[in-house]
Write a protein that holds these residues in place. Structure first.
Motif, PDB file in Angstrom:
ATOM      1  N   ALA A 190       0.812  -1.219   0.000  1.00  0.00           N
ATOM      2  CA  ALA A 190       0.000   0.000   0.000  1.00  0.00           C
ATOM      3  C   ALA A 190       0.845   1.268   0.000  1.00  0.00           C
ATOM      4  O   ALA A 190       0.377   2.324  -0.417  1.00  0.00           O
ATOM      5  N   HIS A 191       2.068   1.178   0.492  1.00  0.00           N
ATOM      6  CA  HIS A 191       2.881   2.398   0.608  1.00  0.00           C
ATOM      7  C   HIS A 191       4.243   2.242  -0.048  1.00  0.00           C
ATOM      8  O   HIS A 191       5.169   2.986   0.248  1.00  0.00           O
ATOM      9  N   GLU A 192       4.366   1.276  -0.934  1.00  0.00           N
ATOM     10  CA  GLU A 192       5.665   0.906  -1.464  1.00  0.00           C
ATOM     11  C   GLU A 192       6.418   2.114  -2.016  1.00  0.00           C
ATOM     12  O   GLU A 192       5.861   2.923  -2.748  1.00  0.00           O
ATOM     13  N   GLY A 193       7.669   2.228  -1.613  1.00  0.00           N
ATOM     14  CA  GLY A 193       8.523   3.273  -2.130  1.00  0.00           C
ATOM     15  C   GLY A 193       8.446   4.582  -1.369  1.00  0.00           C
ATOM     16  O   GLY A 193       9.272   5.470  -1.600  1.00  0.00           O
ATOM     17  N   GLN A 194       7.490   4.738  -0.467  1.00  0.00           N
ATOM     18  CA  GLN A 194       7.435   5.980   0.312  1.00  0.00           C
ATOM     19  C   GLN A 194       8.625   6.056   1.255  1.00  0.00           C
ATOM     20  O   GLN A 194       8.987   5.085   1.899  1.00  0.00           O
ATOM     21  N   ILE A 195       9.226   7.231   1.293  1.00  0.00           N
ATOM     22  CA  ILE A 195      10.392   7.439   2.156  1.00  0.00           C
ATOM     23  C   ILE A 195       9.962   8.233   3.385  1.00  0.00           C
ATOM     24  O   ILE A 195       9.238   9.223   3.279  1.00  0.00           O
ATOM     25  N   GLU A 196      10.393   7.766   4.559  1.00  0.00           N
ATOM     26  CA  GLU A 196      10.120   8.493   5.796  1.00  0.00           C
ATOM     27  C   GLU A 196      11.447   8.890   6.426  1.00  0.00           C
ATOM     28  O   GLU A 196      12.412   8.127   6.381  1.00  0.00           O
ATOM     29  N   THR A 197      11.472  10.086   6.999  1.00  0.00           N
ATOM     30  CA  THR A 197      12.677  10.543   7.686  1.00  0.00           C
ATOM     31  C   THR A 197      12.349  10.691   9.166  1.00  0.00           C
ATOM     32  O   THR A 197      11.302  11.237   9.532  1.00  0.00           O
ATOM     33  N   ILE A 198      13.229  10.189   9.999  1.00  0.00           N
ATOM     34  CA  ILE A 198      12.984  10.231  11.442  1.00  0.00           C
ATOM     35  C   ILE A 198      14.281  10.636  12.127  1.00  0.00           C
ATOM     36  O   ILE A 198      15.370  10.192  11.741  1.00  0.00           O
ATOM     37  N   LYS A 199      14.149  11.532  13.097  1.00  0.00           N
ATOM     38  CA  LYS A 199      15.322  11.953  13.853  1.00  0.00           C
ATOM     39  C   LYS A 199      15.292  11.294  15.223  1.00  0.00           C
ATOM     40  O   LYS A 199      14.233  11.223  15.861  1.00  0.00           O
ATOM     41  N   ALA A 200      16.468  10.842  15.649  1.00  0.00           N
ATOM     42  CA  ALA A 200      16.523  10.126  16.923  1.00  0.00           C
ATOM     43  C   ALA A 200      17.730  10.583  17.728  1.00  0.00           C
ATOM     44  O   ALA A 200      18.755  10.985  17.171  1.00  0.00           O
ATOM     45  N   ARG A 201      17.584  10.528  19.037  1.00  0.00           N
ATOM     46  CA  ARG A 201      18.752  10.779  19.881  1.00  0.00           C
ATOM     47  C   ARG A 201      19.725   9.596  19.771  1.00  0.00           C
ATOM     48  O   ARG A 201      20.922   9.776  19.726  1.00  0.00           O
ATOM     49  N   TYR A 202      19.143   8.393  19.733  1.00  0.00           N
ATOM     50  CA  TYR A 202      19.963   7.183  19.626  1.00  0.00           C
ATOM     51  C   TYR A 202      19.321   6.237  18.629  1.00  0.00           C
ATOM     52  O   TYR A 202      18.089   6.131  18.563  1.00  0.00           O
ATOM     53  N   VAL A 203      20.174   5.541  17.882  1.00  0.00           N
ATOM     54  CA  VAL A 203      19.695   4.509  16.961  1.00  0.00           C
ATOM     55  C   VAL A 203      20.392   3.203  17.318  1.00  0.00           C
ATOM     56  O   VAL A 203      21.603   3.190  17.596  1.00  0.00           O
ATOM     57  N   VAL A 204      19.619   2.123  17.352  1.00  0.00           N
ATOM     58  CA  VAL A 204      20.192   0.816  17.657  1.00  0.00           C
ATOM     59  C   VAL A 204      19.888  -0.130  16.502  1.00  0.00           C
ATOM     60  O   VAL A 204      18.720  -0.379  16.179  1.00  0.00           O
ATOM     61  N   GLY A 205      20.952  -0.635  15.906  1.00  0.00           N
ATOM     62  CA  GLY A 205      20.811  -1.560  14.797  1.00  0.00           C
ATOM     63  C   GLY A 205      20.714  -2.990  15.298  1.00  0.00           C
ATOM     64  O   GLY A 205      21.697  -3.565  15.744  1.00  0.00           O
ATOM     65  N   CYS A 206      19.501  -3.535  15.245  1.00  0.00           N
ATOM     66  CA  CYS A 206      19.282  -4.939  15.597  1.00  0.00           C
ATOM     67  C   CYS A 206      18.826  -5.619  14.320  1.00  0.00           C
ATOM     68  O   CYS A 206      17.876  -6.391  14.307  1.00  0.00           O
ATOM     69  N   ASP A 207      19.510  -5.274  13.222  1.00  0.00           N
ATOM     70  CA  ASP A 207      19.043  -5.656  11.893  1.00  0.00           C
ATOM     71  C   ASP A 207      19.836  -6.807  11.297  1.00  0.00           C
ATOM     72  O   ASP A 207      19.977  -6.922  10.081  1.00  0.00           O
ATOM     73  N   GLY A 208      20.340  -7.669  12.166  1.00  0.00           N
ATOM     74  CA  GLY A 208      20.826  -8.958  11.695  1.00  0.00           C
ATOM     75  C   GLY A 208      22.197  -8.946  11.058  1.00  0.00           C
ATOM     76  O   GLY A 208      22.875  -7.913  10.991  1.00  0.00           O
ATOM     77  N   ALA A 209      22.581 -10.130  10.583  1.00  0.00           N
ATOM     78  CA  ALA A 209      23.950 -10.322  10.108  1.00  0.00           C
ATOM     79  C   ALA A 209      24.301  -9.417   8.930  1.00  0.00           C
ATOM     80  O   ALA A 209      25.463  -9.080   8.725  1.00  0.00           O
ATOM     81  N   ARG A 210      23.295  -9.022   8.158  1.00  0.00           N
ATOM     82  CA  ARG A 210      23.563  -8.128   7.016  1.00  0.00           C
ATOM     83  C   ARG A 210      23.225  -6.684   7.389  1.00  0.00           C
ATOM     84  O   ARG A 210      22.812  -5.892   6.552  1.00  0.00           O
ATOM     85  N   SER A 211      23.415  -6.341   8.632  1.00  0.00           N
ATOM     86  CA  SER A 211      23.025  -5.045   9.197  1.00  0.00           C
ATOM     87  C   SER A 211      23.422  -3.842   8.344  1.00  0.00           C
ATOM     88  O   SER A 211      24.596  -3.635   8.038  1.00  0.00           O
ATOM     89  N   VAL A 212      22.435  -3.046   7.999  1.00  0.00           N
ATOM     90  CA  VAL A 212      22.694  -1.783   7.308  1.00  0.00           C
ATOM     91  C   VAL A 212      23.239  -0.762   8.299  1.00  0.00           C
ATOM     92  O   VAL A 212      24.076   0.070   7.948  1.00  0.00           O
ATOM     93  N   VAL A 213      22.772  -0.822   9.529  1.00  0.00           N
ATOM     94  CA  VAL A 213      23.272   0.108  10.548  1.00  0.00           C
ATOM     95  C   VAL A 213      24.775  -0.100  10.743  1.00  0.00           C
ATOM     96  O   VAL A 213      25.551   0.857  10.806  1.00  0.00           O
ATOM     97  N   ARG A 214      25.164  -1.355  10.815  1.00  0.00           N
ATOM     98  CA  ARG A 214      26.598  -1.644  10.991  1.00  0.00           C
ATOM     99  C   ARG A 214      27.419  -1.021   9.883  1.00  0.00           C
ATOM    100  O   ARG A 214      28.414  -0.337  10.125  1.00  0.00           O
ATOM    101  N   LYS A 215      26.963  -1.250   8.657  1.00  0.00           N
ATOM    102  CA  LYS A 215      27.709  -0.692   7.522  1.00  0.00           C
ATOM    103  C   LYS A 215      27.716   0.827   7.588  1.00  0.00           C
ATOM    104  O   LYS A 215      28.719   1.475   7.277  1.00  0.00           O
TER     105      LYS A 215
END
Lengths: 644, 644
Positions: free
Chosen positions: A197-222
């Protein structure tokens, strides 16, 4: 509980109709624009962290997940004793105890000396040594562990729901905003919606802290420039959940089979009484070869399992989930975005779970260690965001958890070696065997590791030195609080002392009384209570915000060696019967006695009966310090080290 | 768990926001026109019955309640050990264990001999004798017990929800349709909607059976011409749930206080750690006087409690619920619509709970006995409606439960007398006292009664004779199965044997092995399995419908005295490893061994080690029969007595 008899069905098995087991589709609407903590990924690490942060309504947390909804099947299944202890703190251990399969004994099978192509049982060990934990080792579909966390999150003060169908694109840390203690929203994250229903929509979010729990292929890590280091092992394994009929007698035990020529197999019995999991060794990969190139099918795995099972039969009726993977023990050198050339810079981005450590699933450790990552980071973020600790506390996350993960990888590599090696032992005649006795012995020795109870944090601002360790020899500084039974004096209820530690971000001081009369005004407990209640340097006085309950930051409880019948709540210091809440009601749950019928805690945990002691316990159940009852200065200094 | 600190809040305390604790508003739309069973009233009896019937999707059940929604506060709170055992069968004992307040010890207070207007502690007893049950005695708001049942009903195969806002007007039994076994819809019931949106609308519903669980003023009872008999006692009591501050030290114990001049008071500590309940004696009523004429207020009760508490202080902050009532022990002579002049007529209408027996709440029995009524009737109705038993089975409901209720009334009257009597004892000097020692002794002697474990059904078609009772001396025929720990052989899991009995309408045969080698083909267990599996007169063969699992009607389990390490599932009769479900998966949960670490069941329950035995257990957990392992004929005759 018995279920999955007529086929695997995801979700809560106590709901009779599978169609009514909807675990919730998550939060609707767009992401918030600004949050305190953004968690990427709804795996075990992310959900533990989210569940911890959800306890604080004043913290704005957001958790996003690429998948369209909750996990339904497959992935990890081992729940170590230590993890059960943590589930108790989160308030759902009883649900897991009821639904999970308990691992009570492990059996070992080897080639029959007379007919080498057959297997025979070579040994049997109790899975968890007596007294290691008050909880058993259990196994349960990872999806159900997720469900329990989601339920806790939903019921928590913050009433948190994940945002599904969100893929992390990138994140950026504004370095100009870093380095101070006001916790600016320094991280900008871009997320793409991937639901139809929302494919391709981009959202921007600001955070004080971000935690990457996104698995072995972690984008946060990279995105923070880190990488997993370690060997990509050249050994492939298949894993398969099956509903099957077999005449193999140990299919409800955790069982390790080492066949003469067809490799090894691990059987994990599973929840519901019928399902079981097979880990099957696939022959060695060539250097550089990827398992994906082999085009292995579930039929290949079934065929391999049948060969190993010989002379027993295996008739597979359903395969609810299966996978093939290569063993790879890999590790990040640091779990945050603080670079080696500027180590004092405050961290803004963290990684947890598979994003920073991957390993073979056979030690049953992956999910467990990931959840401990989340538990470790959760209370620290809460403490900083709620202005109870300076931001520098956050440096301890990477320091503590990276060391533990390294230990795990080392252990895991060794264990995988034991399982896989077909030419290791000199004890077998044909030089192509293994040593079942050595395997079994290894298994027993490493029981504490597997149970998750061996982890120990090194001395730091959060972990005291061992000067007074002898006052509580069995409650090791740096290790998790090893609970023991006690009696609550005000109502004679037998409880586990460790179960007073809830995942509520509070610190605990357990004050064990010495030999003197506890009612005497100058008893050790009496003087400690006087200090904590009245002294200006008391951490309780100093760090408890005005207007909050006296136990809202540091929860003090006393344990006496006398029988509860020889103790009288009315003679106890008022500090141990605090008036709380808007009515000033008394809290009667601070005073305990040893439980002689179930094992006197002073004996089982080596408490000095003459002097007593204080045991300081962290919000994540680890023992931070052991001090004498009159160690007022040391106690004050310890809390001054990380609180404000 | 601690809650209610800042005021009583109804509903699930694990949901942080009270506004999100909605327990559901019930079924919407009009009543169905025709059902198998219509239950009037959502109290403990009605909900237990509904939860039992909800297990069977082929039974059409409807439950109506006059109130606009689920109960939120007040009423009963005692949950006896026996009730916890039943909750285990229904699948929610762990939730009650977690949320309820455990009654561990009871204390007794009397006038101070030196200063008679003060009270002093005179004694202390363990609440439940060791080994009486694997569950503790607990207390919990009746509303929460309802919530757990409603949750079970919702999750059950029948997915049952109550219809709220329905008041019973009248019912009529078509006698011309009665007296046969086809279970016609012989009862016509008229119900009036009392919610604002539908006020005054009349609904008519036809039912095969109607059960009146509509309380002491039961309309169902009146409609079948029955009445409660017994004395309306001239003694009034006030009951009050409070959040209060007191320096009385035993406020978290169940405590009985007998003051010198101000009467008696019972303290019941309650769930959440802060709430407690006071039962306060109000002075005698005159003959014919009603307590409602006294205009007693909660302030009067607080004042009375303060007088009794002297010299301790009581500062009441909130009274979430209170009530004043007269003690009245009253009983119906029969719990169904079968008249004495035509006793063979089949019953169509039943009454349960307060509708047929009322009593003082101080023995903490009311809710418990009512639930047992519902449990007793539930499986019988299911068995008849599912054509497993002839309708005549339903005669046993009134026969069994009326006798138990009479025992309760007798016990209750005696207990109330002990509590209330201020001039009974000759042991006190002023002739205006009481005998605390006698009270305490009475309390101890009657512990089993209070725990609900003393109930025993008399010999009938459902309760065998005692010829072979000596083969299992500790599992008394007619009494509830007293569970004990065992080890499940296939996976070495320590479990409670009694917890294999679920509220699923099935019968159980527990076959205890004798001294011989269990693997021997002609062992007692082996021959029993052969009989049950193959003999034409086997009740398992005879009464299990074609196409259903072999354990769907009678669930047979074997318990061996050998260690589980000395037993091998692969040598056991195939009957104990049955193939089930659409895949023919093996059920590994039928074979157990004694658990020597936790108490060998052969010793603790007096099983004949030489001969072994069979213990037949009803769907409501009562021991129906004890027979020798080769008592094939007696076993067949027993089941032939009530099954078809």
């Amino acid at each position: 509980m018995q279920f999955h008899l007529n086929g695997f069905e995801p979700g809560d098995p106590t709901i009779a109709d599978p169609a009514r087991r909807d675990a919730g589709s998550g939060a609707s609407g767009p992401l918030p624009q600004e949050v305190d903590v953004l968690i990427i990924g709804c795996g075990p690490a992310g959900l533990t962290l989210a569940a911890q942060l959800a306890a604080f309504p004043d913290i704005k947390t957001c958790i996003v997940e690429q998948k369209p909804g909750p996990l339904l099947r497959g992935q990890a299944d081992g729940v170590a004793c230590r993890t059960m202890e943590m589930f108790e703190a989160f308030g759902f251990s009883e649900r897991v105890l009821k639904e999970a399969c308990w691992i009570n004994e492990t059996t070992f099978w080897k080639p029959d000396d007379r007919v080498r192509e057959n297997i025979v049982r070579s040994g049997r060990v109790q899975d968890t040594e007596d007294g290691l934990s008050e909880f058993p080792h259990v196994v349960l579909n990872q999806a159900r562990v997720h469900d329990f966390y989601l339920d806790i999150m939903r019921k928590s003060p913050a009433a948190l729901e994940p945002y599904y169908g969100r893929r992390l694109l990138d994140l950026e840390v504004d370095a100009t905003l870093s380095g101070d203690d006001v916790n600016p929203h320094a991280v900008t994250v871009r997320v793409e919606r991937v639901d139809a229903a929302h494919e391709g929509q981009i959202e921007t979010i600001k955070a004080r802290y971000v935690v990457g729990c996104d698995g072995a292929r972690s984008v946060v890590r990279k995105s923070i420039g880190r990488a997993l280091h370690g060997d990509s092992a050249n050994r492939a394994w298949g894993v398969m959940d099956v509903l099957a009929v077999t005449d193999f007698p140990d299919v409800r035990f955790k069982t390790l089979i080492q066949s003469a020529k067809d490799g090894s197999m691990l059987i994990i019995p599973r929840e519901g009484g019928y399902l079981f999991r097979l880990y099957i060794e696939i022959d060695k990969l060539d250097a550089g070869e990827r398992v994906s190139n082999r085009n292995i099918t579930s039929d290949d795995l079934i065929a391999a399992a049948r060969r190993i099972f010989n002379p027993y039969k295996l008739d597979v009726k359903q395969v609810p989930w299966w996978s093939v993977y290569e063993i790879g023990q890999r590790l990040c050198d640091k779990f945050d975005d603080v670079s080696a050339d500027n180590p004092a810079r405050l961290p803004r981005v963290f990684i947890a779970g598979d994003a920073c450590h991957t390993h073979s699933p056979k030690a049953g450790q992956g999910m467990n260690v990931s959840m401990q990552d989340g538990f470790n980071l959760g209370w620290k973020l809460a403490s900083v965001l709620r202005k109870r600790s300076p931001s520098a506390l956050l440096h301890t996350y990477s320091a503590e958890r990276q060391a533990i993960a390294k230990e795990l990888i080392d252990f895991d590599r060794e264990w995988a070696e034991v399982l896989s090696s077909a030419a290791k032992s000199s004890a077998t005649a044909d030089g192509n065997g293994f040593d079942p006795a050595a395997t079994q012995s290894y298994f027993v020795r490493h029981g504490r590791y597997t149970a998750g109870t061996a982890a120990q944090y090194q001395p730091s601002i959060l972990t005291g030195d061992a000067t007074y360790q002898h006052l509580a020899a069995g409650l090791t500084i740096g290790m998790r609080l090893h609970s023991a039974p006690v009696i609550r004096v005000a109502d004679a209820k037998p409880i586990h002392l460790g179960h007073t530690v809830k995942a509520d971000g509070r610190w605990r001081i357990f004050a064990f009384g010495g030999a003197e009369d506890p009612a005497a005004p100058h008893s050790g407990i009496g003087r400690l209570c006087h200090f904590l209640a009245d002294a200006p340097q008391s951490p309780v006085r100093k760090f408890t915000p005005a207007g909050e309950d006296i136990d809202s930051v540091i929860d003090v409880r006393a344990i006496f060696q006398q029988s509860h019948h020889d103790l009288a709540v009315e003679t106890m210091p008022g500090f141990l019967l605090p008036a709380k809440g808007r009515f000033g009601l008394r809290d009667y749950e601070k005073i305990f006695s040893a439980d002689r019928r179930s094992g006197d805690i002073f004996s089982t945990r080596g408490i000095d009966r003459e002097r007593g002691c204080m045991v300081v316990v962290r919000p994540d159940q680890y023992v931070a310090h052991v001090l004498p009852l009159d160690g007022f200065e040391q106690l004050a200094a310890f809390f001054n080290g990380f609180m404000m």
